[in-house]
Scaffold this motif. Structure first.
Motif, PDB file in Angstrom:
ATOM      1  N   ARG A 362      64.391 -52.526   5.103  1.00 48.55           N
ATOM      2  CA  ARG A 362      64.880 -51.782   6.266  1.00 48.55           C
ATOM      3  C   ARG A 362      63.716 -51.522   7.201  1.00 48.55           C
ATOM      4  O   ARG A 362      62.695 -50.959   6.799  1.00 48.55           O
ATOM      5  N   GLU A 363      63.870 -51.958   8.441  1.00 44.49           N
ATOM      6  CA  GLU A 363      62.844 -51.763   9.458  1.00 44.49           C
ATOM      7  C   GLU A 363      63.436 -51.000  10.639  1.00 44.49           C
ATOM      8  O   GLU A 363      64.376 -51.481  11.282  1.00 44.49           O
ATOM      9  N   LYS A 364      62.920 -49.819  10.867  1.00 43.28           N
ATOM     10  CA  LYS A 364      63.408 -48.971  11.969  1.00 43.28           C
ATOM     11  C   LYS A 364      64.919 -48.808  11.908  1.00 43.28           C
ATOM     12  O   LYS A 364      65.643 -49.014  12.896  1.00 43.28           O
ATOM     13  N   SER A 365      65.405 -48.458  10.700  1.00 43.57           N
ATOM     14  CA  SER A 365      66.828 -48.196  10.446  1.00 43.57           C
ATOM     15  C   SER A 365      67.711 -49.435  10.533  1.00 43.57           C
ATOM     16  O   SER A 365      68.936 -49.331  10.546  1.00 43.57           O
ATOM     17  N   VAL A 366      67.108 -50.607  10.603  1.00 42.63           N
ATOM     18  CA  VAL A 366      67.877 -51.860  10.664  1.00 42.63           C
ATOM     19  C   VAL A 366      67.655 -52.638   9.359  1.00 42.63           C
ATOM     20  O   VAL A 366      66.511 -52.890   8.970  1.00 42.63           O
ATOM     21  N   ILE A 427      66.672 -58.409  -4.728  1.00 40.11           N
ATOM     22  CA  ILE A 427      65.744 -57.298  -4.863  1.00 40.11           C
ATOM     23  C   ILE A 427      65.906 -56.421  -3.629  1.00 40.11           C
ATOM     24  O   ILE A 427      65.531 -56.822  -2.516  1.00 40.11           O
ATOM     25  N   ASP A 428      66.496 -55.261  -3.810  1.00 43.74           N
ATOM     26  CA  ASP A 428      66.789 -54.353  -2.705  1.00 43.74           C
ATOM     27  C   ASP A 428      65.658 -53.340  -2.599  1.00 43.74           C
ATOM     28  O   ASP A 428      65.538 -52.426  -3.408  1.00 43.74           O
ATOM     29  N   LEU A 429      64.827 -53.526  -1.593  1.00 47.53           N
ATOM     30  CA  LEU A 429      63.658 -52.654  -1.401  1.00 47.53           C
ATOM     31  C   LEU A 429      63.975 -51.437  -0.538  1.00 47.53           C
ATOM     32  O   LEU A 429      63.099 -50.611  -0.295  1.00 47.53           O
ATOM     33  N   ARG A 430      65.223 -51.313  -0.106  1.00 52.70           N
ATOM     34  CA  ARG A 430      65.602 -50.166   0.710  1.00 52.70           C
ATOM     35  C   ARG A 430      65.581 -48.873  -0.096  1.00 52.70           C
ATOM     36  O   ARG A 430      65.458 -47.795   0.464  1.00 52.70           O
TER      37      ARG A 430
END
Length: 432
Positions: A362-366, A427-430
């Motif tokens: 997730r980058e800047k809520s995206v 792999i979910d890094l969020r």
């Protein structure tokens, strides 16, 4: 050859009558012996006498994995522990494991459906079956093991791992059928090549592959690399283990053993039934199980049902390959994404292997998606420009299928960690 033709080719109306009787018995059993179900049914104003046919199943409550965990370990058992002769459990990686118990009759019935699955894959009493599923609390190994013995074949209980030894055993013992995960079958093919062993040196005829979702593209890859028939099998420990359903040699869907496991497909959001042929969440009711009967258990697996009679002669309803799990489905910028959809795109490129990992960040809520995939060892060009063009082509193909932009990273051959069991594709890094 072992084949229960009476059940597997039973006329549909006769099957529905059998299912109705067994559902009535099951509902009465859980109402009398499982406080969880009695309380649920009373809260809905339902009594066992209200269930008169299989059509009345829609009146009954759903059961979820959380219900099993909240009643850990034996709260949903309908038989006393003096009658439970086997206990299995899930891995429990996301909390307490889900525990299931089997009476002697349950083990007999499980062996029966596993034997039916083996026959679907072309096995008979002369078959030598190498079971490379894990043994232990996991149901895969022992489930197929008992099926082979029921069939009268020869079982090699090798379990998973030690791939070079697996290949040596296949070659020396004359293995004709392999049971393992599809990702491990691909890895075996890779190690065969490394060892300089040609598939024709083996006596393998087919493989029964399950425990993880896999695509038609992966099937073709396995069949071409090993020179075998790749058969899909489905099962989950909560329902019984491997053998809930299995493809026949026609490979047009997995025949559900619906004399023991009644299937439904529901809309995941509304929980309403969907029409045959429509995609939705698979729900099972065990209608012959004694140890831990489950009513309308939500598997979270996404698939669809087909009820036309198969060319093999079996009349049982068939389920399509599982696309993925509703709780494993990725939602990226409002788009539902299953790993098998990405896998089907990657297989279109001869420059790639089918070893891949999907990273979610997730980058800047995206939410962002990165697909890391290995290059094939047969790739001739190593020029940077050619690699960049290949990345762009792959990303464009994935966009055409999913309608989202993804980052594609190409890795060198054999640089992504292999699995000798279930492959970890996402792999979910969020969450970190």
């Amino acid at each position: 050859m072992y084949w229960n033709e009476h059940i597997e080719c039973m006329p549909i109306e006769q099957m529905r009558e059998l299912q109705g009787r067994r559902l009535q018995d099951t509902v009465f059993r859980v109402y009398q012996n499982v406080p969880f179900y009695k309380k649920k049914m009373q809260g809905m104003g339902i009594a066992p006498e209200d269930i008169r046919s299989i059509d009345d199943i829609k009146l009954l409550p759903f059961t979820t994995k959380d219900d099993l965990r909240e009643n850990y370990p034996y709260g949903l058992f309908a038989a006393p522990m003096s009658e439970i002769i086997r206990i299995h459990a899930s891995s429990g990686t996301t909390g307490k494991p889900t525990v299931v118990g089997y009476t002697r009759n349950d083990i007999t019935n499980w062996s029966e459906v596993a034997a039916r699955a083996l026959v679907c894959a072309g096995a008979d009493s002369h078959s030598v079956v190498q079971v490379a599923y894990g043994y232990g609390l996991f149901t895969g190994g022992l489930g197929m093991h008992y099926g082979v013995e029921k069939l009268g074949g020869s079982v090699i209980p090798i379990s998973g791992g030690n791939t070079k030894r697996q290949i040596m055993i296949m070659k020396d013992f004359g293995t004709t059928i392999l049971c393992c995960t599809p990702s491990y079958a691909l890895y075996i093919a890779e190690v065969l090549e490394e060892m300089g062993v040609h598939p024709k040196e083996l006596t393998l005829k087919s493989a029964i592959l399950g425990a993880e979702p896999w695509s038609e593209e992966m099937r073709r890859d396995i069949e071409s690399k090993l020179g075998i028939l790749a058969i899909d099998i489905y099962g989950l420990s909560e329902i019984t283990g491997p053998g809930v359903s299995c493809e026949c040699e026609k490979q047009v869907g997995m025949h559900i053993n619906e004399d023991m496991f009644y299937p439904e497909i529901i809309n995941t959001d509304t929980l309403a039934p969907v029409a045959d042929g429509e995609m939705g969440e698979l729900v099972f009711t065990t209608i012959l199980k004694e140890g831990i009967p489950l009513i309308r258990y939500r598997t979270r697996d996404i698939t669809q049902l087909e009820r036309d009679i198969c060319a093999c002669g079996r009349t049982s309803v068939r389920m399509h390959k599982v696309m993925g799990r509703s709780d494993d489905m990725l939602i990226i910028r409002g788009v539902n994404v299953f790993p098998t959809q990405i896998e089907s795109v990657l297989d279109r490129f001869s420059e790639l292997s089918l070893n891949y990992v999907i990273y979610v960040t997730r980058e800047k809520s995206v939410d962002m998606l990165e697909v890391k995939v290995e290059l094939s060892e047969n790739l001739i060009s190593d020029e940077v420009k050619e690699i960049e063009k290949l990345q762009q082509r792959i990303a464009a193909e994935i966009h055409a299928v999913l309608n989202i932009n993804v980052k594609v990273t190409l890795a060198g051959p054999k640089t992504i960690e292999r699995s000798e069991g279930k492959a970890r594709r996402v792999i979910d890094l969020r969450k970190i």
